[in-house]
Motif scaffolding. Structure first.
Motif, PDB file in Angstrom:
ATOM      1  N   LEU A  20     -21.240 -10.899 -17.095  1.00  0.00           N
ATOM      2  CA  LEU A  20     -22.545 -10.553 -16.542  1.00  0.00           C
ATOM      3  C   LEU A  20     -23.345 -11.812 -16.231  1.00  0.00           C
ATOM      4  CD1 LEU A  20     -23.559  -7.831 -19.157  1.00  0.00           C
ATOM      5  CD2 LEU A  20     -22.460  -7.482 -16.937  1.00  0.00           C
ATOM      6  N   LYS A  21     -24.026 -11.819 -15.091  1.00  0.00           N
ATOM      7  CA  LYS A  21     -24.922 -12.925 -14.777  1.00  0.00           C
ATOM      8  C   LYS A  21     -26.189 -12.756 -15.602  1.00  0.00           C
ATOM      9  CE  LYS A  21     -24.806 -12.332 -10.238  1.00  0.00           C
ATOM     10  NZ  LYS A  21     -25.085 -12.505  -8.802  1.00  0.00           N
ATOM     11  N   ALA A  22     -26.506 -13.746 -16.417  1.00  0.00           N
ATOM     12  CA  ALA A  22     -27.696 -13.673 -17.268  1.00  0.00           C
ATOM     13  C   ALA A  22     -28.495 -14.959 -17.127  1.00  0.00           C
ATOM     14  CB  ALA A  22     -27.304 -13.470 -18.727  1.00  0.00           C
ATOM     15  N   LYS A  23     -29.806 -14.810 -17.195  1.00  0.00           N
ATOM     16  CA  LYS A  23     -30.698 -15.967 -17.197  1.00  0.00           C
ATOM     17  C   LYS A  23     -30.987 -16.322 -18.649  1.00  0.00           C
ATOM     18  CE  LYS A  23     -35.241 -17.528 -15.687  1.00  0.00           C
ATOM     19  NZ  LYS A  23     -36.503 -17.114 -15.041  1.00  0.00           N
ATOM     20  N   ILE A  24     -30.791 -17.574 -19.001  1.00  0.00           N
ATOM     21  CA  ILE A  24     -31.127 -18.055 -20.337  1.00  0.00           C
ATOM     22  C   ILE A  24     -32.596 -18.469 -20.258  1.00  0.00           C
ATOM     23  CG2 ILE A  24     -30.513 -19.630 -22.192  1.00  0.00           C
ATOM     24  CD1 ILE A  24     -28.222 -17.685 -21.244  1.00  0.00           C
ATOM     25  N   ASP A  25     -33.457 -17.663 -20.863  1.00  0.00           N
ATOM     26  CA  ASP A  25     -34.900 -17.785 -20.669  1.00  0.00           C
ATOM     27  C   ASP A  25     -35.594 -18.099 -21.985  1.00  0.00           C
ATOM     28  OD1 ASP A  25     -37.548 -17.584 -19.962  1.00  0.00           O
ATOM     29  OD2 ASP A  25     -37.356 -15.631 -18.993  1.00  0.00           O
ATOM     30  N   THR A  26     -35.740 -19.400 -22.282  1.00  0.00           N
ATOM     31  CA  THR A  26     -36.372 -19.786 -23.537  1.00  0.00           C
ATOM     32  C   THR A  26     -37.865 -19.498 -23.542  1.00  0.00           C
ATOM     33  OG1 THR A  26     -36.663 -22.064 -22.775  1.00  0.00           O
ATOM     34  CG2 THR A  26     -34.637 -21.556 -24.008  1.00  0.00           C
ATOM     35  N   GLY A  27     -38.422 -19.143 -22.401  1.00  0.00           N
ATOM     36  CA  GLY A  27     -39.824 -18.738 -22.345  1.00  0.00           C
ATOM     37  C   GLY A  27     -40.030 -17.308 -22.785  1.00  0.00           C
ATOM     38  N   SER A  78     -45.328  -9.712 -15.952  1.00  0.00           N
ATOM     39  CA  SER A  78     -46.729  -9.900 -15.570  1.00  0.00           C
ATOM     40  C   SER A  78     -47.617 -10.196 -16.768  1.00  0.00           C
ATOM     41  CB  SER A  78     -47.251  -8.655 -14.858  1.00  0.00           C
ATOM     42  OG  SER A  78     -46.472  -8.378 -13.718  1.00  0.00           O
ATOM     43  N   GLY A  79     -47.044 -10.235 -17.968  1.00  0.00           N
ATOM     44  CA  GLY A  79     -47.803 -10.521 -19.181  1.00  0.00           C
ATOM     45  C   GLY A  79     -48.474  -9.312 -19.796  1.00  0.00           C
ATOM     46  N   ILE A  80     -48.147  -8.116 -19.287  1.00  0.00           N
ATOM     47  CA  ILE A  80     -48.744  -6.882 -19.792  1.00  0.00           C
ATOM     48  C   ILE A  80     -47.826  -6.280 -20.856  1.00  0.00           C
ATOM     49  CG2 ILE A  80     -49.497  -4.555 -19.151  1.00  0.00           C
ATOM     50  CD1 ILE A  80     -49.929  -5.757 -16.274  1.00  0.00           C
ATOM     51  N   PRO A  81     -48.366  -6.020 -22.067  1.00  0.00           N
ATOM     52  CA  PRO A  81     -47.519  -5.433 -23.121  1.00  0.00           C
ATOM     53  C   PRO A  81     -47.098  -4.004 -22.769  1.00  0.00           C
ATOM     54  CG  PRO A  81     -49.564  -6.320 -24.035  1.00  0.00           C
ATOM     55  CD  PRO A  81     -49.702  -6.330 -22.549  1.00  0.00           C
ATOM     56  N   GLU A  82     -45.834  -3.708 -23.072  1.00  0.00           N
ATOM     57  CA  GLU A  82     -45.320  -2.348 -22.916  1.00  0.00           C
ATOM     58  C   GLU A  82     -44.404  -2.050 -24.090  1.00  0.00           C
ATOM     59  OE1 GLU A  82     -43.628  -2.759 -18.974  1.00  0.00           O
ATOM     60  OE2 GLU A  82     -41.677  -3.285 -19.800  1.00  0.00           O
ATOM     61  N   THR A  83     -44.422  -0.814 -24.558  1.00  0.00           N
ATOM     62  CA  THR A  83     -43.564  -0.427 -25.673  1.00  0.00           C
ATOM     63  C   THR A  83     -42.155  -0.191 -25.130  1.00  0.00           C
ATOM     64  OG1 THR A  83     -45.425   0.557 -26.833  1.00  0.00           O
ATOM     65  CG2 THR A  83     -43.219   1.181 -27.572  1.00  0.00           C
TER      66      THR A  83
END
Length: 151
Positions: A20-27, A78-83
């Motif tokens: 699978l193509k995955a982005k390694i996103d330390t952010g 977008s920085g909006i919390p979602e459950t």
């Protein structure tokens, strides 16, 4: 120390998903997996989830059922919390295999259908080189590999 690039090919062997193509996103704190048609249900008194996942690369469409590990408020792009529902599964990058938590979310409009967050990498001696891509070589899932899990 395993050096990986900002994008890598990874496997989720318990789901039969490989390369699978995955982005390694330390952010990102939490890893995320593209999921649609998410349905929760109980099996023997335990909460489970059923979902569909599809990747744009060479992998196949897959329907998955697994126990729910947690529900967490996670910030979207977008920085909006979602459950979100969080599952725990086996994750392989290169020759290494361990368990990670994955939040389920619809990522159809995203370039990568899976992101690997910093919590999944923590304590596994991983170094991310942001100038490189695809430094690891994926390995096909085998039952013998599943016995070599680091915690």
């Amino acid at each position: 120390m395993l050096v990986v690039g900002w994008r890598e090919r990874v496997d989720l062997p318990l789901f039969g998903l490989s390369n699978l193509k995955a982005k390694i996103d330390t952010g990102a704190r939490t890893s995320a997996l593209h999921a649609t048609d998410i349905v929760t249900f109980e099996r023997d008194g335990v909460p489970w989830v059923r979902f569909h996942t599809k990747f744009d690369d060479d992998s196949i469409d897959t329907d998955v059922e697994c126990p729910i590990h947690d529900r967490r408020d996670i910030k979207n792009t977008s920085g909006i919390p979602e459950t979100r529902i969080v599952i725990r599964t086996k994750f392989r990058i290169g020759k290494r295999l361990w368990s990670i938590d994955l939040s389920l979310t619809e990522r159809s409009d995203m370039k990568f259908r899976m992101i690997v967050g910093r919590t999944a990498l923590r304590k596994h001696h991983i170094l991310v080189d942001p100038n490189k891509s695809n430094l690891t070589t994926p390995i096909s899932a085998t039952k013998t590999d599943e016995t070599r899990i680091s915690s």
